[in-house]
Design a protein around this motif. Sequence first.
Motif, PDB file in Angstrom:
ATOM      1  N   VAL A  96     -25.212 -28.733 -49.206  1.00  0.00           N
ATOM      2  CA  VAL A  96     -25.107 -28.153 -50.555  1.00  0.00           C
ATOM      3  C   VAL A  96     -25.765 -26.783 -50.562  1.00  0.00           C
ATOM      4  O   VAL A  96     -26.908 -26.620 -50.111  1.00  0.00           O
ATOM      5  N   LEU A  97     -25.039 -25.790 -51.081  1.00  0.00           N
ATOM      6  CA  LEU A  97     -25.578 -24.448 -51.270  1.00  0.00           C
ATOM      7  C   LEU A  97     -25.941 -24.292 -52.739  1.00  0.00           C
ATOM      8  O   LEU A  97     -25.130 -24.576 -53.626  1.00  0.00           O
ATOM      9  N   LEU A  98     -27.163 -23.827 -52.996  1.00  0.00           N
ATOM     10  CA  LEU A  98     -27.650 -23.627 -54.359  1.00  0.00           C
ATOM     11  C   LEU A  98     -27.833 -22.136 -54.601  1.00  0.00           C
ATOM     12  O   LEU A  98     -28.539 -21.462 -53.840  1.00  0.00           O
ATOM     13  N   THR A  99     -27.197 -21.611 -55.656  1.00  0.00           N
ATOM     14  CA  THR A  99     -27.296 -20.182 -55.958  1.00  0.00           C
ATOM     15  C   THR A  99     -27.631 -19.961 -57.431  1.00  0.00           C
ATOM     16  O   THR A  99     -27.506 -20.865 -58.253  1.00  0.00           O
ATOM     17  N   SER A 100     -28.066 -18.720 -57.721  1.00  0.00           N
ATOM     18  CA  SER A 100     -28.308 -18.351 -59.118  1.00  0.00           C
ATOM     19  C   SER A 100     -27.834 -16.920 -59.380  1.00  0.00           C
ATOM     20  O   SER A 100     -28.395 -16.216 -60.211  1.00  0.00           O
ATOM     21  N   PHE A 101     -26.807 -16.494 -58.663  1.00  0.00           N
ATOM     22  CA  PHE A 101     -26.224 -15.168 -58.839  1.00  0.00           C
ATOM     23  C   PHE A 101     -25.129 -15.191 -59.904  1.00  0.00           C
ATOM     24  O   PHE A 101     -24.532 -16.237 -60.178  1.00  0.00           O
ATOM     25  N   ARG A 102     -24.840 -14.027 -60.463  1.00  0.00           N
ATOM     26  CA  ARG A 102     -23.655 -13.905 -61.309  1.00  0.00           C
ATOM     27  C   ARG A 102     -22.419 -14.055 -60.423  1.00  0.00           C
ATOM     28  O   ARG A 102     -22.466 -13.729 -59.221  1.00  0.00           O
ATOM     29  N   PRO A 103     -21.296 -14.517 -60.965  1.00  0.00           N
ATOM     30  CA  PRO A 103     -20.086 -14.706 -60.154  1.00  0.00           C
ATOM     31  C   PRO A 103     -19.668 -13.468 -59.376  1.00  0.00           C
ATOM     32  O   PRO A 103     -19.250 -13.566 -58.218  1.00  0.00           O
ATOM     33  N   SER A 104     -19.786 -12.295 -59.991  1.00  0.00           N
ATOM     34  CA  SER A 104     -19.389 -11.068 -59.309  1.00  0.00           C
ATOM     35  C   SER A 104     -20.289 -10.784 -58.110  1.00  0.00           C
ATOM     36  O   SER A 104     -19.819 -10.295 -57.065  1.00  0.00           O
ATOM     37  N   ALA A 105     -21.577 -11.095 -58.228  1.00  0.00           N
ATOM     38  CA  ALA A 105     -22.499 -10.887 -57.109  1.00  0.00           C
ATOM     39  C   ALA A 105     -22.183 -11.850 -55.969  1.00  0.00           C
ATOM     40  O   ALA A 105     -22.247 -11.465 -54.787  1.00  0.00           O
ATOM     41  N   LEU A 106     -21.842 -13.079 -56.300  1.00  0.00           N
ATOM     42  CA  LEU A 106     -21.454 -14.047 -55.267  1.00  0.00           C
ATOM     43  C   LEU A 106     -20.220 -13.554 -54.510  1.00  0.00           C
ATOM     44  O   LEU A 106     -20.146 -13.665 -53.282  1.00  0.00           O
ATOM     45  N   ALA A 107     -19.261 -13.024 -55.263  1.00  0.00           N
ATOM     46  CA  ALA A 107     -18.021 -12.542 -54.632  1.00  0.00           C
ATOM     47  C   ALA A 107     -18.302 -11.391 -53.677  1.00  0.00           C
ATOM     48  O   ALA A 107     -17.732 -11.322 -52.582  1.00  0.00           O
ATOM     49  N   LYS A 108     -19.206 -10.479 -54.061  1.00  0.00           N
ATOM     50  CA  LYS A 108     -19.530  -9.348 -53.202  1.00  0.00           C
ATOM     51  C   LYS A 108     -20.174  -9.802 -51.898  1.00  0.00           C
ATOM     52  O   LYS A 108     -20.043  -9.141 -50.858  1.00  0.00           O
ATOM     53  N   LEU A 109     -20.862 -10.935 -51.939  1.00  0.00           N
ATOM     54  CA  LEU A 109     -21.522 -11.458 -50.748  1.00  0.00           C
ATOM     55  C   LEU A 109     -20.609 -12.383 -49.952  1.00  0.00           C
ATOM     56  O   LEU A 109     -21.021 -12.958 -48.946  1.00  0.00           O
ATOM     57  N   GLY A 110     -19.358 -12.519 -50.415  1.00  0.00           N
ATOM     58  CA  GLY A 110     -18.416 -13.404 -49.740  1.00  0.00           C
ATOM     59  C   GLY A 110     -18.703 -14.869 -49.970  1.00  0.00           C
ATOM     60  O   GLY A 110     -18.318 -15.729 -49.163  1.00  0.00           O
ATOM     61  N   LEU A 111     -19.371 -15.172 -51.098  1.00  0.00           N
ATOM     62  CA  LEU A 111     -19.778 -16.544 -51.365  1.00  0.00           C
ATOM     63  C   LEU A 111     -19.063 -17.153 -52.568  1.00  0.00           C
ATOM     64  O   LEU A 111     -19.554 -18.129 -53.142  1.00  0.00           O
ATOM     65  N   ASN A 112     -17.935 -16.573 -52.939  1.00  0.00           N
ATOM     66  CA  ASN A 112     -17.171 -17.207 -54.010  1.00  0.00           C
ATOM     67  C   ASN A 112     -16.621 -18.532 -53.487  1.00  0.00           C
ATOM     68  O   ASN A 112     -16.475 -18.740 -52.269  1.00  0.00           O
ATOM     69  N   TRP A 113     -16.324 -19.441 -54.403  1.00  0.00           N
ATOM     70  CA  TRP A 113     -15.991 -20.812 -53.998  1.00  0.00           C
ATOM     71  C   TRP A 113     -14.763 -20.885 -53.092  1.00  0.00           C
ATOM     72  O   TRP A 113     -14.741 -21.643 -52.112  1.00  0.00           O
ATOM     73  N   LYS A 114     -13.754 -20.092 -53.369  1.00  0.00           N
ATOM     74  CA  LYS A 114     -12.534 -20.147 -52.576  1.00  0.00           C
ATOM     75  C   LYS A 114     -12.806 -19.806 -51.113  1.00  0.00           C
ATOM     76  O   LYS A 114     -12.334 -20.492 -50.189  1.00  0.00           O
ATOM     77  N   SER A 115     -13.598 -18.759 -50.897  1.00  0.00           N
ATOM     78  CA  SER A 115     -13.916 -18.344 -49.528  1.00  0.00           C
ATOM     79  C   SER A 115     -14.790 -19.372 -48.824  1.00  0.00           C
ATOM     80  O   SER A 115     -14.562 -19.726 -47.658  1.00  0.00           O
ATOM     81  N   LEU A 116     -15.787 -19.868 -49.539  1.00  0.00           N
ATOM     82  CA  LEU A 116     -16.691 -20.855 -48.956  1.00  0.00           C
ATOM     83  C   LEU A 116     -15.956 -22.134 -48.571  1.00  0.00           C
ATOM     84  O   LEU A 116     -16.154 -22.687 -47.483  1.00  0.00           O
ATOM     85  N   HIS A 117     -15.099 -22.593 -49.471  1.00  0.00           N
ATOM     86  CA  HIS A 117     -14.409 -23.865 -49.245  1.00  0.00           C
ATOM     87  C   HIS A 117     -13.437 -23.766 -48.077  1.00  0.00           C
ATOM     88  O   HIS A 117     -13.210 -24.753 -47.352  1.00  0.00           O
ATOM     89  N   ARG A 118     -12.890 -22.588 -47.875  1.00  0.00           N
ATOM     90  CA  ARG A 118     -11.977 -22.391 -46.750  1.00  0.00           C
ATOM     91  C   ARG A 118     -12.729 -22.446 -45.416  1.00  0.00           C
ATOM     92  O   ARG A 118     -12.266 -23.050 -44.450  1.00  0.00           O
ATOM     93  N   LEU A 119     -13.913 -21.842 -45.398  1.00  0.00           N
ATOM     94  CA  LEU A 119     -14.701 -21.809 -44.171  1.00  0.00           C
ATOM     95  C   LEU A 119     -15.446 -23.114 -43.902  1.00  0.00           C
ATOM     96  O   LEU A 119     -15.604 -23.535 -42.751  1.00  0.00           O
ATOM     97  N   TYR A 120     -15.922 -23.756 -44.987  1.00  0.00           N
ATOM     98  CA  TYR A 120     -16.735 -24.970 -44.860  1.00  0.00           C
ATOM     99  C   TYR A 120     -16.228 -26.025 -45.848  1.00  0.00           C
ATOM    100  O   TYR A 120     -16.781 -26.188 -46.944  1.00  0.00           O
ATOM    101  N   PRO A 121     -15.184 -26.735 -45.491  1.00  0.00           N
ATOM    102  CA  PRO A 121     -14.555 -27.691 -46.429  1.00  0.00           C
ATOM    103  C   PRO A 121     -15.496 -28.781 -46.937  1.00  0.00           C
ATOM    104  O   PRO A 121     -15.322 -29.275 -48.059  1.00  0.00           O
ATOM    105  N   ALA A 122     -16.499 -29.155 -46.134  1.00  0.00           N
ATOM    106  CA  ALA A 122     -17.398 -30.239 -46.547  1.00  0.00           C
ATOM    107  C   ALA A 122     -18.583 -29.743 -47.369  1.00  0.00           C
ATOM    108  O   ALA A 122     -19.353 -30.540 -47.904  1.00  0.00           O
ATOM    109  N   LEU A 123     -18.719 -28.424 -47.471  1.00  0.00           N
ATOM    110  CA  LEU A 123     -19.849 -27.845 -48.197  1.00  0.00           C
ATOM    111  C   LEU A 123     -19.613 -27.860 -49.701  1.00  0.00           C
ATOM    112  O   LEU A 123     -18.516 -27.557 -50.168  1.00  0.00           O
ATOM    113  N   SER A 124     -20.651 -28.180 -50.456  1.00  0.00           N
ATOM    114  CA  SER A 124     -20.585 -28.097 -51.921  1.00  0.00           C
ATOM    115  C   SER A 124     -21.412 -26.911 -52.394  1.00  0.00           C
ATOM    116  O   SER A 124     -22.404 -26.532 -51.757  1.00  0.00           O
TER     117      SER A 124
END
Length: 335
Positions: A96-124
Amino acid sequence: IEQHMTTLKTPPDIKPLRGIHILSLALNLPGPAALMRCRQLGARCVKLEPPGGDPMSRYSEPAYAQLHEGIKLLTADLKTEAGQKALQRELAKTDVLLTSFRPSALAKLGLNWKSLHRLYPALSLVAIVGSSGERAEEPGHDLTYLAENGLVTGLDLPATLYADMGGSLMAVEAVLQAILTQHAKGKGVFIEVTLSGAAAYLALPRQWGLTQPAGSVGGAHAGYRVYPCKDGRVAVAAPASAALDAADPALAAAIDGAAAVAVAVAMPFAAAAATRESTHAGGSACDSMLSVARCARAVPSSLTRACWIVRPAVLRSSTARVTSIAAFSALDRRQ
């Protein structure tokens, strides 16, 4: 008055998150508080901090130390290639990854849900934000979330950071939900936790009218109020109930016959006075509570551990007998 700090503890044999790896990028209070609870529930917790550290370490060193006890701390600049490599190494072994960034900040870091789920399907991903939807990009603080939900009723600041701490517990709940879903479906999930939502949940009793001035635990009942003492305050919590009589007549009768018992000897004279007044013929439960409040005015709040049980005031009518048990705690003027 002596202050008692309560720490949420989990029995040593109950660790529902044992074997679970959690990586946190969350700073300040809600995320670290959630991570602290997850560690107490048995999770292996790692936190990746920016080179400048977590601002909480500057706000309050004791708070930072307690929040991060048992947490593995790493440093990485996620805006650099080296930082991203460090992040990916940790994500590869994270549940499980825990964050507290705004959605736009997550996207800039490549941590938006779509990208994360593609790379790590078992990660929440459990993402803590201020508000949901379009307001997720808005800056906000605990005070503003409480205010917009009607939980700031005067000019005094709230006694604690209710939205932040409530949101942290909701984040822990989200972690547990994510793990259960992973086990059931074999893949990770995305759960968003909003601090404004936490404040709204805490505000429900007020919305229902319970803690409004006319509510039973909002000041309308004389047996559920805070009264002034000689040099402080006394909290009275003794809502009357007729249910006991019907549920357990023997217990009700025993309570009726019980004498006042001073749990602490700090205020025996006040307890005795309250007993005399509470059994005054024709008095009601509310009358007895007001009598106790009058007694309390003569009692120094500096006499600590001042709790006592007062003989119930008994209302007898053709339909019911109402029994009230009063418990009181002195509150120091400094609170």
